[in-house]
Design a protein around this motif. Sequence first.
Motif, PDB file in Angstrom:
ATOM      1  N   TYR A 149      30.171  90.429 -14.511  1.00 36.10           N
ATOM      2  CA  TYR A 149      29.752  91.583 -13.548  1.00 36.10           C
ATOM      3  C   TYR A 149      29.756  91.050 -11.971  1.00 36.10           C
ATOM      4  N   GLY A 150      30.145  92.052 -11.051  1.00 35.57           N
ATOM      5  CA  GLY A 150      30.080  91.645  -9.618  1.00 35.57           C
ATOM      6  C   GLY A 150      28.466  91.649  -9.536  1.00 35.57           C
ATOM      7  N   ARG A 151      28.155  90.805  -8.714  1.00 33.69           N
ATOM      8  CA  ARG A 151      26.494  90.569  -8.289  1.00 33.69           C
ATOM      9  C   ARG A 151      25.965  91.356  -7.148  1.00 33.69           C
ATOM     10  N   ILE A 152      24.883  92.024  -7.320  1.00 35.66           N
ATOM     11  CA  ILE A 152      24.561  92.769  -5.880  1.00 35.66           C
ATOM     12  C   ILE A 152      23.717  91.595  -4.963  1.00 35.66           C
ATOM     13  N   ILE A 153      24.316  91.363  -3.732  1.00 35.48           N
ATOM     14  CA  ILE A 153      23.593  90.256  -2.788  1.00 35.48           C
ATOM     15  C   ILE A 153      22.926  91.014  -2.047  1.00 35.48           C
ATOM     16  N   ARG A 154      21.328  90.874  -1.846  1.00 38.40           N
ATOM     17  CA  ARG A 154      20.759  91.610  -0.997  1.00 38.40           C
ATOM     18  C   ARG A 154      20.312  90.498   0.208  1.00 38.40           C
ATOM     19  N   ASP A 155      19.989  91.104   1.364  1.00 32.41           N
ATOM     20  CA  ASP A 155      19.317  90.521   2.682  1.00 32.41           C
ATOM     21  C   ASP A 155      18.116  91.210   3.001  1.00 32.41           C
ATOM     22  N   GLU A 156      17.300  90.846   3.884  1.00 29.89           N
ATOM     23  CA  GLU A 156      16.190  91.487   4.440  1.00 29.89           C
ATOM     24  C   GLU A 156      16.317  93.153   4.701  1.00 29.89           C
ATOM     25  N   LYS A 157      17.669  93.317   4.960  1.00 31.07           N
ATOM     26  CA  LYS A 157      17.636  94.708   5.105  1.00 31.07           C
ATOM     27  C   LYS A 157      18.116  95.610   3.909  1.00 31.07           C
ATOM     28  N   GLY A 158      18.316  95.041   2.800  1.00 34.58           N
ATOM     29  CA  GLY A 158      18.594  95.445   1.391  1.00 34.58           C
ATOM     30  C   GLY A 158      20.020  95.214   0.920  1.00 34.58           C
ATOM     31  N   LEU A 159      20.992  95.819   0.812  1.00 29.65           N
ATOM     32  CA  LEU A 159      22.297  95.384   0.053  1.00 29.65           C
ATOM     33  C   LEU A 159      23.245  94.809   1.064  1.00 29.65           C
ATOM     34  N   SER A 160      23.508  93.433   0.905  1.00 37.58           N
ATOM     35  CA  SER A 160      24.343  92.584   1.805  1.00 37.58           C
ATOM     36  C   SER A 160      25.738  92.937   1.344  1.00 37.58           C
ATOM     37  N   LYS A 161      25.987  92.600  -0.036  1.00 36.46           N
ATOM     38  CA  LYS A 161      27.467  92.708  -0.285  1.00 36.46           C
ATOM     39  C   LYS A 161      27.349  92.767  -1.787  1.00 36.46           C
ATOM     40  N   ILE A 162      28.720  92.800  -2.436  1.00 32.53           N
ATOM     41  CA  ILE A 162      28.897  92.654  -3.821  1.00 32.53           C
ATOM     42  C   ILE A 162      30.046  91.615  -3.858  1.00 32.53           C
ATOM     43  N   VAL A 163      29.606  90.538  -4.891  1.00 33.15           N
ATOM     44  CA  VAL A 163      30.684  89.454  -5.108  1.00 33.15           C
ATOM     45  C   VAL A 163      31.047  89.389  -6.511  1.00 33.15           C
ATOM     46  N   GLU A 164      32.426  89.650  -6.688  1.00 37.99           N
ATOM     47  CA  GLU A 164      32.880  89.737  -8.055  1.00 37.99           C
ATOM     48  C   GLU A 164      32.652  88.506  -8.526  1.00 37.99           C
ATOM     49  N   GLN A 165      32.699  88.102  -9.967  1.00 36.21           N
ATOM     50  CA  GLN A 165      32.508  87.034 -10.745  1.00 36.21           C
ATOM     51  C   GLN A 165      33.287  85.670 -10.491  1.00 36.21           C
ATOM     52  N   LYS A 166      34.585  86.009 -10.241  1.00 33.26           N
ATOM     53  CA  LYS A 166      35.316  84.932  -9.999  1.00 33.26           C
ATOM     54  C   LYS A 166      35.322  84.430  -8.445  1.00 33.26           C
ATOM     55  N   ASP A 167      34.881  85.198  -7.677  1.00 32.55           N
ATOM     56  CA  ASP A 167      34.657  84.771  -6.385  1.00 32.55           C
ATOM     57  C   ASP A 167      33.348  84.328  -5.872  1.00 32.55           C
ATOM     58  N   ALA A 168      32.276  84.366  -6.935  1.00 29.25           N
ATOM     59  CA  ALA A 168      31.030  84.168  -6.718  1.00 29.25           C
ATOM     60  C   ALA A 168      30.581  82.716  -6.695  1.00 29.25           C
ATOM     61  N   LEU A 220      25.979 102.385   9.314  1.00 28.33           N
ATOM     62  CA  LEU A 220      25.474 103.121   8.204  1.00 28.33           C
ATOM     63  C   LEU A 220      24.789 102.498   7.026  1.00 28.33           C
ATOM     64  N   PRO A 221      23.403 102.991   6.606  1.00 26.41           N
ATOM     65  CA  PRO A 221      22.581 102.243   5.794  1.00 26.41           C
ATOM     66  C   PRO A 221      23.576 102.194   4.495  1.00 26.41           C
ATOM     67  N   VAL A 222      23.287 100.936   3.601  1.00 19.61           N
ATOM     68  CA  VAL A 222      23.861 100.542   2.381  1.00 19.61           C
ATOM     69  C   VAL A 222      22.877 100.233   1.418  1.00 19.61           C
ATOM     70  N   ASP A 223      22.831 100.738   0.354  1.00 25.43           N
ATOM     71  CA  ASP A 223      21.690 100.289  -0.709  1.00 25.43           C
ATOM     72  C   ASP A 223      22.208 100.241  -2.144  1.00 25.43           C
ATOM     73  N   ALA A 224      21.568  99.764  -3.100  1.00 23.00           N
ATOM     74  CA  ALA A 224      21.617  99.588  -4.497  1.00 23.00           C
ATOM     75  C   ALA A 224      20.565 100.468  -5.129  1.00 23.00           C
ATOM     76  N   ALA A 225      20.849 101.241  -6.135  1.00 25.18           N
ATOM     77  CA  ALA A 225      19.793 101.966  -7.040  1.00 25.18           C
ATOM     78  C   ALA A 225      19.869 101.529  -8.210  1.00 25.18           C
ATOM     79  N   ALA A 226      18.802 100.861  -8.580  1.00 21.87           N
ATOM     80  CA  ALA A 226      18.869 100.350 -10.207  1.00 21.87           C
ATOM     81  C   ALA A 226      18.620 101.521 -11.262  1.00 21.87           C
ATOM     82  N   MET A 227      19.443 101.523 -12.260  1.00 21.20           N
ATOM     83  CA  MET A 227      18.921 102.452 -13.389  1.00 21.20           C
ATOM     84  C   MET A 227      17.830 101.895 -14.371  1.00 21.20           C
ATOM     85  N   GLU A 228      17.441 102.742 -14.964  1.00 19.11           N
ATOM     86  CA  GLU A 228      16.143 102.372 -15.832  1.00 19.11           C
ATOM     87  C   GLU A 228      16.950 101.770 -16.960  1.00 19.11           C
ATOM     88  N   ASP A 229      17.839 102.409 -17.517  1.00 17.21           N
ATOM     89  CA  ASP A 229      18.629 102.319 -18.792  1.00 17.21           C
ATOM     90  C   ASP A 229      19.756 101.253 -18.433  1.00 17.21           C
TER      91      ASP A 229
END
Length: 252
Positions: A149-168, A220-229
């Motif tokens: 899976y692509g990883r959610i990379i966060r910084d102090e402001k929230g979501l920084s970027k998404i990195v794909e498995q092959k590029d991580a 613009l603000p960008v963020d990730a919202a984690a689902m419970e399930d």
Amino acid sequence: MLKAIILAAGKGTRMKSEKPKVVHEVLGKPMVYYSIEAARAAGCDKVCVIVGYKAEEVEKSIKDTYAKLGKTEEMQDVVSYALQTEQLGTGHAVKCASDFIGTEGDVVVLCGDTPLVTGKTLEQAIKKHVATENGVTVISAMLSDPFGYGRIIRDEKGLSKIVEQKDATEEEQAVKEVNSGMYIFKCDALLAALSQITNDNAQGEYYLPDTIEIIKKMGLPVDAAAMEDADQIKGVNTLEQLAEAEEIMRSR
């Protein structure tokens, strides 16, 4: 205005079938049907399905399913189609629906091979997206084994970027929060960002997640919202995964 795009253009070679992946059935209905219904349950008025491999078969499967349910007329105004003639990545697929996206309101982007996502989960993410006036909100999940899976990379402001498995990097691969492949975008921000993405990556494809850094640079603000399930992000790529999805759906 709220609308949805469903990515359904791929062949799905790991299914070992000549049928397009998204028409394989879960409890007697094609996988893509569940994505359409989740979008509608979350409040989307219009749905555009991106078709590619055996496009006519995908369209017929959707139309036949709603005909059996007696909803042909109702769905004529809801579901439309856009053709992706070449498989050049998720960013390219969404760009094929540029006219549908327009510049007004928000658009939810879903996958036609993730039948387990529910309208309730999407609705919760949409509420967060609207309340925080995000340019984009990524629907994420926490996985004990995030491989692939692509990883959610966060910084102090929230979501920084998404990195794909092959590029991580190794450090990025250790992150457990992953991209579900589902998003909510402001339409105007998405259109502007799609015109700027490139295919300079390990796959040589146009990645939809690359729009996130571009939208962030727009201010613009960008963020990730984690689902419970976390089960709800499970994609179906093999016949074994199809059986697993059917088992989860049956238990509901």
